[in-house]
Scaffold this motif. Structure first.
Motif, PDB file in Angstrom:
ATOM      1  N   UNK A 180      16.767 -38.873  -5.127  1.00 14.88           N
ATOM      2  CA  UNK A 180      16.359 -37.519  -5.492  1.00 14.88           C
ATOM      3  C   UNK A 180      17.304 -36.486  -4.873  1.00 14.88           C
ATOM      4  N   UNK A 181      17.722 -36.729  -3.623  1.00 14.30           N
ATOM      5  CA  UNK A 181      18.625 -35.795  -2.955  1.00 14.30           C
ATOM      6  C   UNK A 181      19.967 -35.698  -3.667  1.00 14.30           C
ATOM      7  N   UNK A 182      20.385 -36.769  -4.319  1.00 18.80           N
ATOM      8  CA  UNK A 182      21.672 -36.744  -5.024  1.00 18.80           C
ATOM      9  C   UNK A 182      21.672 -35.748  -6.180  1.00 18.80           C
ATOM     10  N   UNK A 183      20.500 -35.292  -6.627  1.00 22.42           N
ATOM     11  CA  UNK A 183      20.434 -34.290  -7.691  1.00 22.42           C
ATOM     12  C   UNK A 183      21.016 -32.950  -7.249  1.00 22.42           C
ATOM     13  N   UNK A 184      21.169 -32.764  -5.935  1.00 15.98           N
ATOM     14  CA  UNK A 184      21.772 -31.520  -5.459  1.00 15.98           C
ATOM     15  C   UNK A 184      23.228 -31.391  -5.892  1.00 15.98           C
ATOM     16  N   UNK A 185      23.867 -32.514  -6.186  1.00 13.26           N
ATOM     17  CA  UNK A 185      25.273 -32.465  -6.605  1.00 13.26           C
ATOM     18  C   UNK A 185      25.425 -31.776  -7.964  1.00 13.26           C
ATOM     19  N   UNK A 206      25.867 -35.219  -1.108  1.00  6.85           N
ATOM     20  CA  UNK A 206      26.253 -36.619  -0.927  1.00  6.85           C
ATOM     21  C   UNK A 206      25.802 -37.146   0.439  1.00  6.85           C
ATOM     22  N   UNK A 207      26.084 -36.406   1.507  1.00 11.58           N
ATOM     23  CA  UNK A 207      25.719 -36.857   2.857  1.00 11.58           C
ATOM     24  C   UNK A 207      24.203 -36.922   3.042  1.00 11.58           C
ATOM     25  N   UNK A 208      23.490 -36.006   2.425  1.00  8.03           N
ATOM     26  CA  UNK A 208      22.022 -36.003   2.507  1.00  8.03           C
ATOM     27  C   UNK A 208      21.484 -37.304   1.905  1.00  8.03           C
ATOM     28  N   UNK A 209      21.966 -37.659   0.716  1.00  9.39           N
ATOM     29  CA  UNK A 209      21.493 -38.880   0.044  1.00  9.39           C
ATOM     30  C   UNK A 209      21.861 -40.127   0.844  1.00  9.39           C
ATOM     31  N   UNK A 210      23.097 -40.172   1.338  1.00 10.22           N
ATOM     32  CA  UNK A 210      23.535 -41.318   2.139  1.00 10.22           C
ATOM     33  C   UNK A 210      22.693 -41.461   3.405  1.00 10.22           C
ATOM     34  N   UNK A 254      10.495 -45.775   0.140  1.00 11.05           N
ATOM     35  CA  UNK A 254      10.276 -44.343  -0.116  1.00 11.05           C
ATOM     36  C   UNK A 254      11.515 -43.535   0.251  1.00 11.05           C
ATOM     37  N   UNK A 255      12.161 -43.890   1.361  1.00 12.06           N
ATOM     38  CA  UNK A 255      13.376 -43.181   1.765  1.00 12.06           C
ATOM     39  C   UNK A 255      14.505 -43.387   0.752  1.00 12.06           C
ATOM     40  N   UNK A 256      14.595 -44.579   0.161  1.00 10.02           N
ATOM     41  CA  UNK A 256      15.623 -44.834  -0.844  1.00 10.02           C
ATOM     42  C   UNK A 256      15.388 -43.962  -2.080  1.00 10.02           C
ATOM     43  N   UNK A 257      14.139 -43.882  -2.533  1.00 10.91           N
ATOM     44  CA  UNK A 257      13.832 -43.024  -3.672  1.00 10.91           C
ATOM     45  C   UNK A 257      14.156 -41.561  -3.361  1.00 10.91           C
ATOM     46  N   UNK A 258      13.873 -41.134  -2.138  1.00 10.91           N
ATOM     47  CA  UNK A 258      14.194 -39.755  -1.756  1.00 10.91           C
ATOM     48  C   UNK A 258      15.710 -39.541  -1.717  1.00 10.91           C
ATOM     49  N   UNK A 259      16.449 -40.577  -1.317  1.00  9.06           N
ATOM     50  CA  UNK A 259      17.900 -40.472  -1.338  1.00  9.06           C
ATOM     51  C   UNK A 259      18.431 -40.250  -2.747  1.00  9.06           C
ATOM     52  N   UNK A 300      16.447 -29.626  -0.721  1.00 11.54           N
ATOM     53  CA  UNK A 300      16.926 -29.837   0.648  1.00 11.54           C
ATOM     54  C   UNK A 300      15.832 -29.586   1.674  1.00 11.54           C
ATOM     55  N   UNK A 301      15.069 -28.507   1.507  1.00 10.24           N
ATOM     56  CA  UNK A 301      14.001 -28.209   2.466  1.00 10.24           C
ATOM     57  C   UNK A 301      12.753 -29.034   2.195  1.00 10.24           C
ATOM     58  N   UNK A 302      12.473 -29.306   0.919  1.00 10.66           N
ATOM     59  CA  UNK A 302      11.258 -30.042   0.581  1.00 10.66           C
ATOM     60  C   UNK A 302      11.278 -31.465   1.103  1.00 10.66           C
ATOM     61  N   UNK A 303      12.394 -32.155   0.946  1.00 13.68           N
ATOM     62  CA  UNK A 303      12.468 -33.547   1.401  1.00 13.68           C
ATOM     63  C   UNK A 303      12.291 -33.639   2.902  1.00 13.68           C
ATOM     64  N   UNK A 304      12.983 -32.783   3.661  1.00 14.59           N
ATOM     65  CA  UNK A 304      12.914 -32.863   5.124  1.00 14.59           C
ATOM     66  C   UNK A 304      11.538 -32.490   5.663  1.00 14.59           C
ATOM     67  N   UNK A 305      10.785 -31.698   4.894  1.00 16.51           N
ATOM     68  CA  UNK A 305       9.469 -31.248   5.360  1.00 16.51           C
ATOM     69  C   UNK A 305       8.520 -32.426   5.569  1.00 16.51           C
ATOM     70  N   UNK A 306       8.753 -33.523   4.848  1.00 18.03           N
ATOM     71  CA  UNK A 306       7.847 -34.665   4.945  1.00 18.03           C
ATOM     72  C   UNK A 306       8.262 -35.720   5.938  1.00 18.03           C
ATOM     73  N   UNK A 307       9.301 -35.485   6.736  1.00 15.64           N
ATOM     74  CA  UNK A 307       9.754 -36.517   7.667  1.00 15.64           C
ATOM     75  C   UNK A 307       8.676 -36.907   8.671  1.00 15.64           C
TER      76      UNK A 307
END
Length: 407
Positions: A177-182, A85-89, A170-175, A24-31
């Motif tokens: 990846x974010x779904x792994x939080x589930x 779910x919302x993060x990935x979407x 790149x954003x789609x791939x990160x999405x 959650x923190x790692x993905x947002x750090x690269x925005x």
């Protein structure tokens, strides 16, 4: 006062809580790396992208106390599922639109709520219930360090995705990846969760008690400054370096910025871990004060010295040590003063102030740049606020709150 026996081992909480925060923190750090590619491709000013990130941080702040209260009442498991779910979407939505309002909806609203449900406050609530009090601040430092390592890992990964596939893919791939939080949330599910019934204090009473406490208000003011500084640097360091590359040929904006943000994440591992270690030994208010004052000093030296790749990397390393080291200390003070019954909610409330600062740092960085053509004013504001935060943390009293027996 007795507490419910923990249902998760400390090792399990640390491993999977760290993985949740890492993503959650790692993905947002690269925005910040997406700032110029997306604005250039869509013909936007920097204010448009900055507003999306500013809204994300503001909504994250608004949603955090709500997510915390729901997690304290019903358990964090469902909250984390919804957040992943919302993060990935949100990430995928950012990739699929070139409309500013839809971009703000995806990157601001959806990811903002997702962050509220998957980051420190919710994870620290699980930690507070399942880790003994004497190891709590250390464990918070370990979890924060994991989030920092996620930032270090994600920076080169995100830049590599942008270079290889473009910003939108790149954003789609990160999405994805974010779904792994589930599935990670399932590993943090507390069996037989029930709200801690020690005492009869309600959520409203706990909230009024905290807001009326001057120590809590001082923590909120200091945390506002933390949010302003870190999000301004996260979002605007890359475009700042690209602008300065015209004056300093040693600066290659994209590669230097990527390395600098990665160094922040790497050295933040050290800073957050040792913040937890030192916080168990020394007054946490003094450590917080030293962190904020040191940030202002580091920014001043960075601006005064001739800019180069080396000076940028040194600045990033120093700021990395100071970056999120405020998180375990601030949350540990909240737990120490008010207890852990409503820790998730109260951590969310104090974090709301952090996100107000984040909104200001992200948005006014872009707004003042578009207005003046320079980031110098915002750098000056960041320094002044650091001095203020260093002073406001000094009078905090860390003793547990004494309540009447009926409370």
């Amino acid at each position: 006062m007795t507490q419910r026996a923990p249902s998760l081992s400390m090792v399990q909480v640390l491993i999977f809580g760290s993985l949740m925060v890492t993503l959650s923190m790692g993905i947002r750090h690269g925005f910040g790396l997406f700032n110029m590619p997306i604005t250039s491709a869509n013909g936007w000013g920097r204010e448009t992208f900055a507003l999306a990130i500013a809204l994300q941080n503001l909504i994250w702040g608004f949603a955090q106390p709500v997510a915390g209260a729901l997690a304290d009442r019903y358990g964090p498991f469902k909250i984390m599922i919804l957040g992943g779910f919302l993060y990935a979407v949100g990430l995928i939505g950012m990739a699929l639109t070139n409309d500013p309002w839809l971009f703000h909806l995806a990157g601001g609203l959806s990811i903002g709520i997702g962050l509220a449900a998957t980051t420190y406050s919710v994870v620290y609530g699980i930690l507070g219930r399942n880790v003994s009090a004497e190891k709590r601040v250390w464990a918070m430092g370990v979890t924060a360090a994991a989030g920092s390592f996620g930032q270090f890992l994600m920076m080169p990964l995100e830049q590599g995705l942008i270079t290889s596939f473009g910003a939108n893919e790149a954003l789609i791939y990160l999405g994805l990846m974010a779904s792994l939080m589930i599935p990670i949330a399932f590993c943090l599910r507390e069996t037989g969760f029930a709200p801690n019934q020690a005492g009869d204090q309600t959520i409203r009473q706990a909230l009024n008690e905290a807001i009326g406490n001057r120590n809590f208000r001082f923590l909120m003011m200091g945390y506002f400054v933390c949010g302003f500084q870190v999000v301004f640097i996260t979002v605007h360091l890359a475009p700042y370096l690209k602008d300065m590359a015209l004056q300093y040929p040693d600066i290659n904006g994209a590669s230097v910025a990527t390395t600098a943000l990665a160094l922040i994440g790497l050295f933040n591992v050290i800073g957050t871990y040792y913040a937890g270690v030192l916080g168990a030994r020394y007054p946490k208010r003094f450590l917080l004060s030293a962190i904020y004052l040191s940030r202002s000093f580091a920014i001043a030296i960075f601006l005064l010295l001739p800019l180069s790749s080396i000076s940028t990397y040194v600045f990033a390393a120093v700021m990395g040590v100071l970056w999120l080291s405020t998180i375990p200390l601030t949350n540990a003070i909240v737990a120490q003063i008010f207890g852990v019954k409503y820790l998730t909610m109260l951590s969310g409330v104090v974090f709301f102030s952090h996100q107000l600062g984040s909104f200001c740092g992200a948005y006014f960085g872009g707004y003042l740049y578009d207005l003046t053509g320079s980031y110098q004013i915002v750098w000056g504001i960041a320094m002044a606020l650091g001095v203020f935060a260093g002073l406001i943390n000094l009078p905090i009293r860390e003793e547990p709150l004494q309540r009447p027996a009926s409370a």
